[in-house]
Design an enzyme around this catalytic site. Structure first.
Site, PDB file in Angstrom:
ATOM      1  N   HIS A 128       0.837  -1.202   0.000  1.00 39.58           N
ATOM      2  CA  HIS A 128       0.000   0.000   0.000  1.00 39.58           C
ATOM      3  C   HIS A 128       0.874   1.256   0.000  1.00 39.58           C
ATOM      4  O   HIS A 128       0.652   2.185  -0.800  1.00 39.58           O
ATOM      5  CB  HIS A 128      -0.915  -0.019   1.228  1.00 39.58           C
ATOM      6  N   GLU A 129       1.866   1.308   0.882  1.00 44.35           N
ATOM      7  CA  GLU A 129       2.718   2.498   0.947  1.00 44.35           C
ATOM      8  C   GLU A 129       3.601   2.630  -0.290  1.00 44.35           C
ATOM      9  O   GLU A 129       3.850   3.740  -0.771  1.00 44.35           O
ATOM     10  CB  GLU A 129       3.576   2.460   2.217  1.00 44.35           C
ATOM     11  N   HIS A 174      -5.820   7.015  -2.838  1.00 46.61           N
ATOM     12  CA  HIS A 174      -6.721   5.991  -2.303  1.00 46.61           C
ATOM     13  C   HIS A 174      -7.923   5.765  -3.209  1.00 46.61           C
ATOM     14  O   HIS A 174      -8.480   6.714  -3.767  1.00 46.61           O
ATOM     15  CB  HIS A 174      -7.214   6.393  -0.909  1.00 46.61           C
ATOM     16  N   HIS A 185       1.585   4.315  -2.953  1.00 42.26           N
ATOM     17  CA  HIS A 185       1.607   5.779  -2.863  1.00 42.26           C
ATOM     18  C   HIS A 185       2.887   6.344  -3.468  1.00 42.26           C
ATOM     19  O   HIS A 185       2.852   7.303  -4.249  1.00 42.26           O
ATOM     20  CB  HIS A 185       1.516   6.218  -1.399  1.00 42.26           C
TER      21      HIS A 185
END
Length: 375
Positions: free
Chosen positions: A110-111, A120, A114
């Protein structure tokens, strides 16, 4: 290199760097009250997104450089304080945090998502077609984390909303009590799982990465068109406000000036009224990576007391870009068109200076427009 980076991260995401048992805090390390949407650094909650629309935030050649220790340079520098990242390549020493509870595979990916350039999934402009937000169940003060993006802040990269995306928060995100759901899928028989339990990018996530960086023959779709800012003042002032502390203010006024009847923003002075002046401030205009802009408006100046009209731009520094001293045509509107080279978001100051010692005077503006292209 981008694929290799993700592969390396996934190999080590099951265990901590010191091979101890992982601490299970669920998705809670993602929900930081002082970070944008819980885990995004470098963005205030009032700013102004599936894939980034500003191409200068992409990693050149799709290569993401990273270090596991202290470094200086254009790299990702991993630190350990909760889970958070910036979005896209910000330049310089760029931090990505994988702190306590963040070493589960889904949270790591997830990070990294980014850092590669993704926002998101639950904040997409079209999300209301796919999920329902239970606002009363959100931790008080954290409601802004569910604000929708504007349609032109998203580049969907040709993909529909994805319930399986690793960039989609789970159904308990920012829950006020940890038990009341804040998100519910509208599609039947769908469950949105927590991020920490996810094991990989979804198929849609992978396609988006490849399109964003034009890997394996994919082509990045153009970013959405941003609508022009246009204001004729017939209904309101469109967010253009007077700066406080000036000796005079512009007022939204109805009347006939220069053969035109309608509303405008006007400042005036009477003979022997001394000196006066007002300054208007426009909203900030986000450029979304654009490099050209056009500011246009109609200007009316009449009388000896109308001393000077100035336009200044502000993005980092404040710079004068237009100056009109005394009326060029004493009873008609003049059209101003300014093509600008732009680097970053900006706003404008519109300043009218009056000198009543030279007689009556009026300065008015109308039909203000800002476009993200040359005039």
């Amino acid at each position: 290199m981008l694929v290799l980076l993700v592969a390396v991260a996934l190999i080590g995401a099951n265990a901590s760097p010191v091979e101890r048992k992982l601490e299970n805090l669920g998705d809670s390390p993602l929900f930081h009250s002082r970070l944008f949407e819980g885990d995004i650094a470098g963005v205030g909650p009032n700013r102004d997104r599936n894939g980034i629309v500003d191409e200068k935030l992409l990693w050149p050649g799709g290569i993401v450089y990273y270090e596991l220790g202290s470094s200086v340079g254009k790299t990702i520098f991993f630190i350990s304080y909760r889970c958070w990242s910036m979005v896209g390549r910000q330049g310089g020493k760029q931090e990505l945090s994988l702190g306590s509870g963040c070493h589960w595979r889904g949270l790591v990916i997830h990070e990294l998502g980014h850092a590669v350039g993704f926002w998101h999934e639950q904040n997409r402009a079209d999300r209301d077609e796919y999920i329902e937000i239970f606002w009363d169940n959100i931790w008080p003060g954290m409601e802004y984390n569910f604000d929708k993006m504007l349609p032109w802040e998203n580049n969907y990269l040709g993909e529909n909303f994805d319930y399986e995306s690793v960039m989609l928060y789970g159904e308990m995100a920012f829950s006020k009590d940890g038990e009341s759901p804040t998100v519910r899928p509208k599609e039947p028989n769908v469950v949105i799982g927590p991020v920490w339990k996810k094991t990989k990018f979804s198929e849609s996530d992978v396609r988006r990465v490849n399109r964003l960086y034009e890997c394996f023959g994919e082509t990045r779709p153009p970013p959405p068109t941003v609508p022009d800012f246009e204001c004729d003042f017939e209904e309101n002032d469109c967010g253009i406000v007077n700066q406080e502390g000036m000796s005079s203010n512009f007022e939204r006024s109805y009347g006939t000036l220069g053969g035109r009847t309608g509303y405008s923003l006007k400042i005036e002075i009477k003979a022997d009224g001394g000196y006066g002046g007002g300054r208007l401030i426009t909203p900030y205009f986000k450029m979304y990576g654009g490099r050209k802009g056009c500011l246009s408006m109609d200007l009316f100046m009449k009388g000896g007391g109308a001393d000077k009209y100035t336009i200044l731009r502000q993005n980092g520094e404040t710079k004068e870009i237009y100056l009109q001293e005394e009326p060029s045509n004493d009873n008609w509107w003049e059209v101003i068109n300014l093509t600008l080279d732009i680097d970053g978001d900006l706003r404008f100051f519109l300043e009218g200076l009056m000198n009543g010692h030279n007689g009556d005077g009026v300065i008015a503006i109308d039909n203000v427009r800002f476009q993200r292209r040359a005039c």
